[in-house]
Design a protein around this motif. Structure first.
Motif, mmCIF file in Angstrom:
data_model
loop_
_atom_site.group_PDB
_atom_site.id
_atom_site.type_symbol
_atom_site.label_atom_id
_atom_site.label_comp_id
_atom_site.label_asym_id
_atom_site.label_seq_id
_atom_site.Cartn_x
_atom_site.Cartn_y
_atom_site.Cartn_z
ATOM 1 N N ALA A 1 -11.112 -10.982 -5.855
ATOM 2 C CA ALA A 1 -9.880 -11.661 -5.427
ATOM 3 C C ALA A 1 -8.831 -10.646 -4.978
ATOM 4 N N LEU A 2 -8.678 -9.566 -5.723
ATOM 5 C CA LEU A 2 -7.722 -8.522 -5.321
ATOM 6 C C LEU A 2 -8.121 -7.922 -3.972
ATOM 7 N N TRP A 3 -9.415 -7.684 -3.784
ATOM 8 C CA TRP A 3 -9.903 -7.089 -2.548
ATOM 9 C C TRP A 3 -9.707 -8.031 -1.357
ATOM 10 N N ARG A 4 -9.976 -9.315 -1.570
ATOM 11 C CA ARG A 4 -9.846 -10.284 -0.477
ATOM 12 C C ARG A 4 -8.393 -10.632 -0.172
ATOM 13 N N GLU A 5 -7.601 -10.865 -1.225
ATOM 14 C CA GLU A 5 -6.243 -11.377 -1.050
ATOM 15 C C GLU A 5 -5.190 -10.287 -0.877
ATOM 16 N N ARG A 6 -5.417 -9.125 -1.459
ATOM 17 C CA ARG A 6 -4.476 -8.005 -1.416
ATOM 18 C C ARG A 6 -3.039 -8.457 -1.688
ATOM 19 N N PRO A 7 -2.828 -9.077 -2.850
ATOM 20 C CA PRO A 7 -1.493 -9.603 -3.163
ATOM 21 C C PRO A 7 -0.471 -8.479 -3.312
ATOM 22 N N GLY A 8 0.709 -8.681 -2.764
ATOM 23 C CA GLY A 8 1.772 -7.683 -2.836
ATOM 24 C C GLY A 8 2.061 -7.209 -4.247
ATOM 25 N N PRO A 9 2.172 -8.125 -5.225
ATOM 26 C CA PRO A 9 2.447 -7.692 -6.592
ATOM 27 C C PRO A 9 1.245 -7.048 -7.292
ATOM 28 N N GLY A 10 0.069 -7.062 -6.642
ATOM 29 C CA GLY A 10 -1.110 -6.460 -7.257
ATOM 30 C C GLY A 10 -1.658 -7.254 -8.423
ATOM 31 N N ARG A 11 -1.498 -8.570 -8.367
ATOM 32 C CA ARG A 11 -1.928 -9.439 -9.463
ATOM 33 C C ARG A 11 -2.461 -10.738 -8.884
ATOM 34 N N VAL A 12 -3.575 -11.217 -9.424
ATOM 35 C CA VAL A 12 -4.104 -12.520 -9.026
ATOM 36 C C VAL A 12 -4.059 -13.439 -10.233
#
Length: 156
Positions: free
Chosen positions: A135-146
């Motif tokens: 999920a982190l790899w696919r979404e690359r969320p700004g806050p670094g959290r899924v």
């Protein structure tokens, strides 16, 4: 209840539509796929931890290229001297393989390393960290959290 904190660093390595995973052997002998990585030694930088652990578990030299995020888990574990209130802090990097050859770890916490097609990963017996890493790899969320990823019963 005794408090325990474990800080670890893990690699998400995806190449040609396949993900590199290591098979973790639990204390009860069960085996689940996980991200290559593991616990930091005292005084060690997490960047260096992920390089060391990936090589130990897979045989590959990796280069961390992006910090994807941080994941935190809370568990209660039985210990010989009573239960432990355990927190795992997991630092997740995207990494690319730069050298080495695929091999299995001997005398460690994993017994096998392998590349798995991304579309087959959901069917594997795996720890929740694999889903977090993907999920982190696919979404690359700004806050670094899924969020919203179901927990697996025995996660590393």
């Amino acid at each position: 209840m005794r408090k325990e904190l474990r800080v670890a660093a893990y690699a998400v390595c995806v190449r040609d539509g396949r993900m590199l995973l290591a098979r973790w052997v639990a204390r009860d002998g069960s085996r689940r796929w996980t991200l290559p990585g593991g616990g930091m030694d005292h005084g060690e930088d997490p960047y260096d931890t992920v390089i060391r652990e990936a090589e130990e578990e897979t045989g590959y030299t990796v280069e961390p290229v992006t910090l994807l995020g941080v994941d935190s888990i809370l568990r209660t574990y039985p210990r010989r001297v009573g239960a432990a209130d355990f927190q795992g802090l997991r630092i997740v990097y995207e990494a690319r393989v730069t050298g080495g050859e695929l091999r299995h770890e001997s005398d460690g916490s994993t017994d096998m390393a392998a590349w798995h097609p991304l579309d087959e990963v959901p069917a594997l017996e795996r720890v929740g960290l694999v889903d977090v890493g993907l999920a982190l790899w696919r979404e690359r969320p700004g806050p670094g959290r899924v969020t919203g990823i179901p927990e697996h019963p025995a996660d590393t």
